[in-house]
Structures are given as structure tokens and as C-alpha cells.
Motif scaffolding. Structure first.
Motif, PDB file in Angstrom:
ATOM      1  N   GLU A 149     -28.470  -3.637   8.909  1.00  0.00           N
ATOM      2  CA  GLU A 149     -28.800  -3.864  10.318  1.00  0.00           C
ATOM      3  C   GLU A 149     -27.771  -4.779  10.981  1.00  0.00           C
ATOM      4  O   GLU A 149     -27.395  -4.571  12.136  1.00  0.00           O
ATOM      5  CB  GLU A 149     -30.208  -4.452  10.462  1.00  0.00           C
ATOM      6  CG  GLU A 149     -31.318  -3.499  10.096  1.00  0.00           C
ATOM      7  CD  GLU A 149     -31.579  -3.389   8.580  1.00  0.00           C
ATOM      8  OE1 GLU A 149     -31.079  -4.246   7.797  1.00  0.00           O
ATOM      9  OE2 GLU A 149     -32.250  -2.423   8.177  1.00  0.00           O
ATOM     10  N   GLN A 150     -27.312  -5.784  10.267  1.00  0.00           N
ATOM     11  CA  GLN A 150     -26.284  -6.666  10.821  1.00  0.00           C
ATOM     12  C   GLN A 150     -24.949  -5.931  10.952  1.00  0.00           C
ATOM     13  O   GLN A 150     -24.226  -6.136  11.924  1.00  0.00           O
ATOM     14  CB  GLN A 150     -26.125  -7.909   9.951  1.00  0.00           C
ATOM     15  CG  GLN A 150     -27.309  -8.845  10.064  1.00  0.00           C
ATOM     16  CD  GLN A 150     -27.308  -9.884   8.967  1.00  0.00           C
ATOM     17  OE1 GLN A 150     -27.093  -9.584   7.798  1.00  0.00           O
ATOM     18  NE2 GLN A 150     -27.572 -11.127   9.354  1.00  0.00           N
ATOM     19  N   LEU A 151     -24.648  -5.073   9.979  1.00  0.00           N
ATOM     20  CA  LEU A 151     -23.433  -4.265  10.084  1.00  0.00           C
ATOM     21  C   LEU A 151     -23.509  -3.365  11.310  1.00  0.00           C
ATOM     22  O   LEU A 151     -22.548  -3.231  12.055  1.00  0.00           O
ATOM     23  CB  LEU A 151     -23.229  -3.433   8.818  1.00  0.00           C
ATOM     24  CG  LEU A 151     -22.040  -2.473   8.833  1.00  0.00           C
ATOM     25  CD1 LEU A 151     -20.725  -3.196   9.086  1.00  0.00           C
ATOM     26  CD2 LEU A 151     -21.995  -1.679   7.540  1.00  0.00           C
ATOM     27  N   ARG A 152     -24.665  -2.773  11.553  1.00  0.00           N
ATOM     28  CA  ARG A 152     -24.852  -1.913  12.727  1.00  0.00           C
ATOM     29  C   ARG A 152     -24.710  -2.737  14.008  1.00  0.00           C
ATOM     30  O   ARG A 152     -24.067  -2.324  14.967  1.00  0.00           O
ATOM     31  CB  ARG A 152     -26.217  -1.230  12.670  1.00  0.00           C
ATOM     32  CG  ARG A 152     -26.453  -0.248  13.804  1.00  0.00           C
ATOM     33  CD  ARG A 152     -27.729   0.546  13.613  1.00  0.00           C
ATOM     34  NE  ARG A 152     -27.846   1.142  12.295  1.00  0.00           N
ATOM     35  CZ  ARG A 152     -27.151   2.203  11.856  1.00  0.00           C
ATOM     36  NH1 ARG A 152     -26.285   2.780  12.649  1.00  0.00           N
ATOM     37  NH2 ARG A 152     -27.321   2.667  10.643  1.00  0.00           N
ATOM     38  N   GLU A 153     -25.299  -3.932  14.036  1.00  0.00           N
ATOM     39  CA  GLU A 153     -25.226  -4.799  15.224  1.00  0.00           C
ATOM     40  C   GLU A 153     -23.787  -5.153  15.579  1.00  0.00           C
ATOM     41  O   GLU A 153     -23.365  -5.013  16.730  1.00  0.00           O
ATOM     42  CB  GLU A 153     -26.026  -6.074  14.973  1.00  0.00           C
ATOM     43  CG  GLU A 153     -25.965  -7.084  16.099  1.00  0.00           C
ATOM     44  CD  GLU A 153     -26.695  -8.376  15.778  1.00  0.00           C
ATOM     45  OE1 GLU A 153     -26.371  -9.385  16.431  1.00  0.00           O
ATOM     46  OE2 GLU A 153     -27.577  -8.388  14.892  1.00  0.00           O
TER      47      GLU A 153
END
Length: 141
Positions: A94-98
């Protein structure tokens, strides 16, 4: 002319590519590399990097690092921020996507996240608390 606190925080919150600098040890110049970062005014900054990367090893050894972002138009403006590492935790998809969505066109995010999550190895999120700021708007040339 130096930027106000609000101006420098708003500028840093824009999706610039930062130059990260960290002490590389005795007899070495600082390691300086381009990096994506995430920041919201008033909060901490975070970056994502490989758990076993030289960059992360140096950051953990130094306990602090700096970021510098700049632009040339419509005016020449820069913000540099330095501070202590406040936390290092395993990264999530999710942080990579953000952070990917902050820098890539929307139609490229899913493909990049899929590739990066499978190919880049274990990643960590390193949090920096802004402690010292240098900023300026030099106007137009």
C-alpha cells in the motif's frame, strides 16, 4: 528570499524528486542519490528503500539524513530539510502504491507496483522528522 514555514512545507509536499544525502563515513563525501519521498505539511517525511541497500545501511548508521528539492520554473526555488530518523519499518504494498501514485501517471501505477513489489527485494520505510530547514525563492532569471 527565504520561504515562510507555510511556503516551504507546501513546496516540499509537491511531488519533486529529492536528492537524499547521508554521511558515507570517514574519508568519503556524503552519499547523494535521487529518491521519491512522501510528505504532508506539519508531519514527518518518509522514503522507501531496499532493506539491505547501502543507502539504508548508511542512514541507520548515521541516524539522520537530508533531502533537497528544487525547481527552475516559474521561479528558482529550493527547500532542504535535515533531521533524525524516527522510525524504520518494513514497507507495505500500500505504501509502494501511495508513493508510486505521487510520481507516476495513474495508468502506470498498477504495472509499476506489480513489477517493483516482485523485483526490488525487501523494502523499508524510513521516517525523518524535519529539524533544520534551508529554503529560498530566487525569483526568475
Amino acid at each position: 528570499m527565504a520561504l515562510t514555514r507555510e511556503e516551504r512545507e507546501e513546496f516540499l509536499a509537491e511531488p519533486h524528486i529529492a536528492a537524499l544525502a547521508v554521511d558515507a563515513g570517514p574519508g568519503r563525501a556524503p552519499l547523494t542519490v535521487p529518491i521519491w519521498y512522501q510528505y504532508a505539511p506539519g508531519g514527518d517525511i518518509w522514503v522507501m528503500t531496499g532493506r539491505d541497500s547501502r543507502k539504508n545501511e548508511l542512514i541507520q548508521a548515521a541516524g539522520r539524513f537530508s533531502l533537497m528539492v528544487d525547481r527552475l520554473e516559474p521561479t528558482i526555488r529550493y527547500v532542504s530539510v535535515e533531521g533524525p530518523v524516527t522510525d524504520t519499518v518494513p514497507a507495505t504494498v500500500e505504501q509502494l502504491r501511495e508513493i508510486s501514485a505521487r510520481y507516476l501517471p495513474a495508468e502506470k501505477v498498477d504495472e509499476y507496483v506489480d513489477f517493483a513489489w516482485k523485483s526490488h527485494g525487501e523494502q523499508v520505510i524510513v521516517h525523518l522528522r524535519p529539524e533544520r530547514w534551508v529554503s529560498s525563492d530566487l525569483g526568475t532569471v
